[in-house]
Structures are given as structure tokens and as C-alpha cells.
Scaffold this motif. Structure first.
Motif, mmCIF file in Angstrom:
data_model
loop_
_atom_site.group_PDB
_atom_site.id
_atom_site.type_symbol
_atom_site.label_atom_id
_atom_site.label_comp_id
_atom_site.label_asym_id
_atom_site.label_seq_id
_atom_site.Cartn_x
_atom_site.Cartn_y
_atom_site.Cartn_z
ATOM 1 N N ALA A 106 0.826 -1.211 0.000
ATOM 2 C CA ALA A 106 0.000 0.000 0.000
ATOM 3 C C ALA A 106 0.858 1.258 0.000
ATOM 4 C CB ALA A 106 -0.923 0.003 1.214
ATOM 5 N N GLU A 107 2.048 1.168 0.556
ATOM 6 C CA GLU A 107 2.926 2.337 0.635
ATOM 7 C C GLU A 107 3.606 2.646 -0.695
ATOM 8 O OE1 GLU A 107 5.585 1.342 3.740
ATOM 9 O OE2 GLU A 107 4.088 1.487 5.332
ATOM 10 N N ILE A 108 3.363 1.818 -1.698
ATOM 11 C CA ILE A 108 3.976 2.034 -3.009
ATOM 12 C C ILE A 108 2.934 2.358 -4.064
ATOM 13 C CG2 ILE A 108 5.526 1.087 -4.738
ATOM 14 C CD1 ILE A 108 6.766 1.345 -1.960
ATOM 15 N N SER A 109 1.859 1.561 -4.141
ATOM 16 C CA SER A 109 0.953 1.672 -5.278
ATOM 17 C C SER A 109 -0.134 2.713 -5.102
ATOM 18 C CB SER A 109 0.293 0.311 -5.546
ATOM 19 O OG SER A 109 -0.646 0.005 -4.537
ATOM 20 N N GLY A 110 -0.685 2.853 -3.876
ATOM 21 C CA GLY A 110 -1.782 3.786 -3.646
ATOM 22 C C GLY A 110 -3.104 3.350 -4.248
ATOM 23 N N SER A 111 -3.168 2.131 -4.773
ATOM 24 C CA SER A 111 -4.374 1.640 -5.443
ATOM 25 C C SER A 111 -4.778 0.302 -4.852
ATOM 26 C CB SER A 111 -4.126 1.491 -6.946
ATOM 27 O OG SER A 111 -5.173 0.764 -7.563
ATOM 28 N N ALA A 112 -6.003 0.209 -4.336
ATOM 29 C CA ALA A 112 -6.478 -1.040 -3.741
ATOM 30 C C ALA A 112 -6.667 -2.119 -4.794
ATOM 31 C CB ALA A 112 -7.782 -0.784 -2.991
ATOM 32 N N VAL A 113 -7.147 -1.740 -5.976
ATOM 33 C CA VAL A 113 -7.348 -2.732 -7.045
ATOM 34 C C VAL A 113 -6.005 -3.326 -7.467
ATOM 35 C CG1 VAL A 113 -8.145 -3.086 -9.410
ATOM 36 C CG2 VAL A 113 -9.477 -1.657 -7.849
ATOM 37 N N ALA A 114 -4.983 -2.472 -7.599
ATOM 38 C CA ALA A 114 -3.648 -2.969 -7.945
ATOM 39 C C ALA A 114 -3.120 -3.890 -6.855
ATOM 40 C CB ALA A 114 -2.696 -1.788 -8.156
ATOM 41 N N ASP A 115 -3.379 -3.535 -5.603
ATOM 42 C CA ASP A 115 -2.926 -4.342 -4.471
ATOM 43 C C ASP A 115 -3.560 -5.729 -4.499
ATOM 44 O OD1 ASP A 115 -2.131 -5.370 -2.061
ATOM 45 O OD2 ASP A 115 -2.560 -3.582 -0.899
ATOM 46 N N VAL A 116 -4.890 -5.778 -4.647
ATOM 47 C CA VAL A 116 -5.567 -7.074 -4.594
ATOM 48 C C VAL A 116 -5.214 -7.931 -5.815
ATOM 49 C CG1 VAL A 116 -7.730 -6.484 -5.793
ATOM 50 C CG2 VAL A 116 -7.766 -8.138 -3.948
ATOM 51 N N SER A 142 -9.150 -9.007 0.063
ATOM 52 C CA SER A 142 -9.910 -7.824 -0.348
ATOM 53 C C SER A 142 -9.864 -6.730 0.709
ATOM 54 C CB SER A 142 -11.357 -8.213 -0.641
ATOM 55 O OG SER A 142 -12.135 -7.087 -0.961
ATOM 56 N N SER A 143 -10.156 -7.091 1.946
ATOM 57 C CA SER A 143 -10.216 -6.078 3.007
ATOM 58 C C SER A 143 -8.846 -5.474 3.289
ATOM 59 C CB SER A 143 -10.802 -6.674 4.289
ATOM 60 O OG SER A 143 -10.059 -7.809 4.698
ATOM 61 N N SER A 144 -7.800 -6.293 3.279
ATOM 62 C CA SER A 144 -6.462 -5.747 3.532
ATOM 63 C C SER A 144 -5.981 -4.879 2.381
ATOM 64 C CB SER A 144 -5.468 -6.881 3.789
ATOM 65 O OG SER A 144 -5.334 -7.731 2.661
ATOM 66 N N ALA A 145 -6.456 -5.162 1.164
ATOM 67 C CA ALA A 145 -6.060 -4.334 0.019
ATOM 68 C C ALA A 145 -6.570 -2.907 0.154
ATOM 69 C CB ALA A 145 -6.574 -4.958 -1.275
ATOM 70 N N SER A 146 -7.696 -2.728 0.839
ATOM 71 C CA SER A 146 -8.238 -1.374 1.002
ATOM 72 C C SER A 146 -7.372 -0.500 1.895
ATOM 73 C CB SER A 146 -9.670 -1.427 1.556
ATOM 74 O OG SER A 146 -10.573 -1.749 0.511
ATOM 75 N N LEU A 147 -6.386 -1.113 2.572
ATOM 76 C CA LEU A 147 -5.409 -0.298 3.294
ATOM 77 C C LEU A 147 -4.644 0.602 2.329
ATOM 78 C CD1 LEU A 147 -3.919 -3.007 5.706
ATOM 79 C CD2 LEU A 147 -5.558 -1.217 6.292
ATOM 80 N N ALA A 148 -4.613 0.214 1.040
ATOM 81 C CA ALA A 148 -3.844 0.964 0.045
ATOM 82 C C ALA A 148 -4.377 2.373 -0.152
ATOM 83 C CB ALA A 148 -3.833 0.221 -1.292
ATOM 84 N N ILE A 149 -5.652 2.619 0.148
ATOM 85 C CA ILE A 149 -6.160 3.978 -0.036
ATOM 86 C C ILE A 149 -6.252 4.723 1.296
ATOM 87 C CG2 ILE A 149 -7.459 3.239 -2.050
ATOM 88 C CD1 ILE A 149 -10.029 3.745 -0.417
ATOM 89 N N ILE A 150 -5.842 4.070 2.386
ATOM 90 C CA ILE A 150 -5.797 4.746 3.684
ATOM 91 C C ILE A 150 -4.371 5.161 4.014
ATOM 92 C CG2 ILE A 150 -6.307 4.524 6.151
ATOM 93 C CD1 ILE A 150 -8.336 2.323 5.381
ATOM 94 N N ILE A 151 -3.443 4.216 3.793
ATOM 95 C CA ILE A 151 -2.029 4.492 4.059
ATOM 96 C C ILE A 151 -1.429 5.231 2.875
ATOM 97 C CG2 ILE A 151 0.212 3.364 4.345
ATOM 98 C CD1 ILE A 151 -1.188 1.184 5.874
ATOM 99 N N PRO A 152 -0.592 6.243 3.129
ATOM 100 C CA PRO A 152 0.018 6.970 2.012
ATOM 101 C C PRO A 152 1.017 6.098 1.260
ATOM 102 C CG PRO A 152 0.984 7.630 4.114
ATOM 103 C CD PRO A 152 -0.198 6.740 4.437
ATOM 104 N N SER A 154 -1.918 7.543 -1.502
ATOM 105 C CA SER A 154 -3.276 7.092 -1.791
ATOM 106 C C SER A 154 -3.830 7.872 -2.969
ATOM 107 C CB SER A 154 -4.163 7.303 -0.560
ATOM 108 O OG SER A 154 -5.526 7.261 -0.891
ATOM 109 N N ILE A 155 -4.255 7.166 -4.008
ATOM 110 C CA ILE A 155 -4.803 7.834 -5.188
ATOM 111 C C ILE A 155 -6.079 8.604 -4.852
ATOM 112 C CG2 ILE A 155 -5.856 7.427 -7.456
ATOM 113 C CD1 ILE A 155 -3.725 5.278 -7.910
ATOM 114 N N PRO A 156 -7.032 8.024 -4.082
ATOM 115 C CA PRO A 156 -8.206 8.827 -3.699
ATOM 116 C C PRO A 156 -7.850 10.085 -2.910
ATOM 117 C CG PRO A 156 -8.693 6.517 -3.391
ATOM 118 C CD PRO A 156 -7.231 6.609 -3.715
ATOM 119 N N MET A 157 -6.817 10.025 -2.077
ATOM 120 C CA MET A 157 -6.399 11.220 -1.343
ATOM 121 C C MET A 157 -5.878 12.300 -2.286
ATOM 122 S SD MET A 157 -4.528 9.884 2.133
ATOM 123 C CE MET A 157 -5.449 9.106 3.470
ATOM 124 N N ILE A 158 -5.171 11.873 -3.319
ATOM 125 C CA ILE A 158 -4.668 12.836 -4.303
ATOM 126 C C ILE A 158 -5.837 13.516 -5.012
ATOM 127 C CG2 ILE A 158 -3.358 13.087 -6.451
ATOM 128 C CD1 ILE A 158 -1.647 10.686 -5.501
#
Length: 426
Positions: A106-116, A142-152, A154-158
Motif C-alpha cells: 500500500a505504501e507504493i501503489s496507492g491503489s487497492a485494485v492494484a494491491d488485490v 480484499s479487506s487488507s487491500a483497502s489499506l492501500a487507499i488509507i495508508i500513504p 493514496s490515489i483517492p487522497m490525491i
């Protein structure tokens, strides 16, 4: 009445599978023509171009590319080996590994879909072989992948920062503690299931094995240090950090000398498509935003809610409920682009910190990624695991409960996400 008609038209087009960006642009154009005439359309091409070329948005394709390089360069495999050696001795250890590696990715991609997509293709088959049900494997991935948009990062944060005209760096900092709390909570739920269903342990704790895998993964640990250290230290902006992330991912992958070029090509194409979709949404939102601003819809909404209550806790409760409902039907990027310009005047009038609110929005959308019918991340995990989405949802509801608890904590105890922001920036 015009606003209601345009909103209904937008929802109808989305329901019949008209692309959201196209639906937004069409409704924006119709609204502008009906309120100001065809002369208002003279500059729409330039407006759309200007709206989609903000400097901060360049970070999106950069972080997606960094994640693709990281996964194709063998970095992900080494992280899995290290985390497995560290916590694999715990019952249900492979589920813990899944969450731990997602935390790092999550600290690299910023995308939950990419993570999962990256983690699921590797870990879900392994979990199924070790006796985990396919429903549990998909749910925890699935649930752990959503950490990608919470932890920096994060594409949604941008996207939120661009829409709300606030600091993306401060949003990134605000996401650190909630992301770690979410990871700890998910591990707690995974351990509960492991004890209940007697899931296996992976390997006995072995310090030489930990040392060996740590040394092997050591170059990969430089990636979050470069990204987060640069941002938190004030040395680089989020966009510059994204460029550094790509460069660092290339260097580390070259160090390991086992880049899968075909995998990288596919990941880059998928990332390019994902970025194009987001940018088209941003461009289309300019038209809708222009119409809403000229029609004074955000101001009217603020006045309506403030006439009911001026209490911040009540306003946040209303908005939390609203975003949870929106998350059922819209992808995170579309939800941010469509809704944030409307509610920002309300947030400002109520005296709510826009950075704090940005984190609340992000947490809501992380939950939305797990709740059908849209549930983009959950659907991806189910596809990899070949599991029924409704059966997976029965398991996933426990993990979603963790994200909901973190949301409530961060909403009503703002010091939890904001104390780092206060320390670094205020």
C-alpha cells in the motif's frame, strides 16, 4: 427542479452502464446549455484540459507504475518471504502475511485494485492449498487491500486534495495511524477465524531465517523510506515523491535482476487504462462542477443542512451515512469527483478541518470498495479466488466491521489521525 432532473438523468445513465465520465460530461453540458445557453460551451474543451492537467494529478500514474515495477521485479516475493518468516508461526499465519504484505505494498501503489490483483494472484492460491476456504482467502485479501487507499500514498487522497484544494501531503500524514490501526484490527479478526477453524501455522519462528529474508528484502525497504521520509521531512512534494518511487522501484528491481517483462508490460497497460479512466473522470467533472457552481447548489446544500443543525458531530454523522450509501454505487474516484465539490462549502461553513474530512471520506470509500453491488476490490478478489461474491461477503462483513470502527474512531476522536499532522505541519 432542473437540478433534480439532471441528477435523475445521471443516475439513469449510470444504471444502464453509460460510462460515468460520459454521463457526467453530458449532464454538465445539458445543465450549462439550459441555464446559460450554447455560448457557455465555447471554452469547455479548454476547461476540461485545464482541470485534468493539475500538477498534483501526475502522481497517480507514477504511483501505479511504481507498483507495477515492484510486483514484476520480484520485490513482492521477497516481502512475502520476510513477513512469513516473521509472523508465520502464528496460527493463521498466511492470513497475517497477506495483511502485512498488503500494508507494505500500500505504501507504493496507492491503489487497492492494484494491491488485490498483485497480492491475490500470489497468496490466494497458496491459502487455498493450505486449507483456508476460498471465501476467507478472498475476504482477507480484499479487506487488507483497502489499506492501500488509507495508508500513504493514496490515489483517492490525491483526487480529494485536488478537488478540495487542500494539502495532499497533510492527507498522507493523516492516513498513517488509521492505516496501522486498520491493519492491527484486520489481523485480530484473522486470528479469531484461525483459532475457530484451526487454520495452520506456516513455520516455526527461526531467527536465522528472519535474518536471511530481511537481508534479501533490505533493498525493498528503501522504497517507503524514500516516499514517506521525503514527504514527511518536507524534502519533496507528493508528486515528486511519486517520481522518486518509480526511479527507486527500477533501481531495486535491477538489483534483484529478475524482472518479468511480460508481467510488467501487462501491469503498465492496466495502469495506463486505470489512469486514463481517472483523468477522463476529472476532465468530465469540470463541466458538472461548473454547472453546479453557477447554479449555487453547494451553497444551497450547506444552508439546508446548517438550518437543521450546526453541531459538527451531527453534520459528520449525516455525511458519513451519505458517503457510505454513495460507496455502494460509485467507484472511489467517481464519488470524490462528483460529491466533494458539492459538500466542501458545507465543511467550510461548519468549521470542519478539510484534511480531517478528507480522511473520513477516504475511510468511507475504503468500506465502499467492500460492499456490493459495485465493490470493485471485492469483485477482483472473488475473481482471483473463483468464489461467489455473496458467500465471501458473509465472511468479509467482520473485516468491514474493523474498517467501520476505525472510521467512527477517526471521525469523533480527530486527534487519532490529526496529531501527526499537527506535529509535522502546524
Amino acid at each position: 427542479m432542473l437540478i433534480f432532473a439532471i441528477f435523475v438523468g445521471l443516475m439513469l445513465m449510470i444504471c444502464i452502464n453509460v460510462p460515468i465520465a460520459v454521463a457526467l460530461a453530458m449532464c454538465g453540458v445539458i445543465g450549462l446549455v439550459l441555464t446559460e445557453g450554447v455560448d457557455s460551451l465555447v471554452t469547455i474543451a479548454l476547461d476540461m484540459y485545464d482541470g485534468s492537467t493539475k500538477f498534483s494529478l501526475i502522481a497517480i500514474p507514477m504511483f501505479v507504475l511504481a507498483g507495477a515495477i515492484m510486483n514484476a521485479g520480484g520485490i513482492t516475493d521477497r516481502l512475502i518471504n520476510f513477513v512469513s518468516s516473521l509472523i508465520g508461526f502464528v496460527r493463521g499465519g498466511l492470513a497475517m502475511v497477506n495483511i502485512g504484505v498488503s500494508l507494505f505494498f500500500a505504501e507504493i501503489s496507492g491503489s487497492a485494485v492494484a494491491d488485490v490483483a498483485a497480492m491475490g494472484s500470489i497468496l490466494i492460491p497458496q491459502m487455498k492449498k493450505r486449507g483456508y476456504s476460498k471465501e476467507f482467502s478472498a475476504a482477507v485479501t480484499s479487506s487488507s487491500a483497502s489499506l492501500a487507499i488509507i495508508i500513504p500514498p493514496s490515489i483517492p487522497m490525491i483526487l480529494y486534495a485536488a478537488s478540495a484544494n487542500t494539502s495532499v501531503e497533510q492527507l498522507f500524514v493523516a492516513g498513517v495511524v488509521p492505516g496501522l490501526l486498520g491493519a492491527a484490527g484486520l489481523m485480530g479478526v484473522a486470528y479469531f477465524f484461525a483459532k475457530r477453524y484451526n487454520f495452520p501455522t506456516e513455520e516455526a519462528f527461526n531467527m536465522p531465517r528472519v535474518r536471511e529474508t530481511f537481508v534479501d528484502a533490505l533493498p525493498a525497504f528503501g522504497l517507503p523510506i524514500i516516499i514517506l521520509g521525503g514527504i514527511f521531512g518536507g524534502f519533496v512534494t507528493a508528486t515528486e515523491a511519486a517520481g522518486l518511487a518509480v526511479l527507486a522501484a527500477i533501481v531495486v528491481s535491477a538489483w534483484y535482476r529478475n524482472i518479468d517483462w511480460s508481467h510488467l508490460r501487462r501491469a503498465m497497460l492496466d495502469g495506463g487504462i486505470q489512469t486514463a479512466v481517472v483523468m477522463l473522470l476529472v476532465a468530465a467533472s469540470v463541466l458538472m462542477g461548473g454547472f453546479l457552481t453557477r447554479a449555487q447548489i453547494p451553497q444551497q446544500l450547506a444552508e439546508s443542512i446548517l438550518s437543521i443543525t450546526t453541531q459538527q458531530w451531527a453534520i459528520l454523522l449525516i455525511l458519513n451515512f451519505f458517503f457510505l450509501i454513495i460507496g455502494f454505487f460509485l467507484h472511489s474516484a467517481a464519488a470524490i469527483i462528483l460529491v466533494i465539490p458539492i459538500v466542501i462549502p458545507l465543511i467550510t461553513a461548519a468549521g470542519i478541518d478539510p484534511v480531517h474530512f478528507g480522511l473520513i471520506v477516504t475511510l468511507n470509500l475504503a468500506i465502499g470498495q467492500q460492499t456490493p453491488p459495485v465493490a470493485s476490490v471485492l469483485i477482483t478478489a472473488c475473481s482471483v479466488a473463483r468464489a461467489n461474491i455473496w458467500e465471501v461477503s458473509k465472511v468479509n462483513v467482520w473485516f468491514v466491521g474493523v474498517l467501520l470502527a476505525v472510521l467512527m474512531l477517526c471521525t469523533y476522536v480527530p486527534s487519532v489521525p490529526m496529531f501527526l499532522v499537527e506535529y509535522f505541519y502546524r
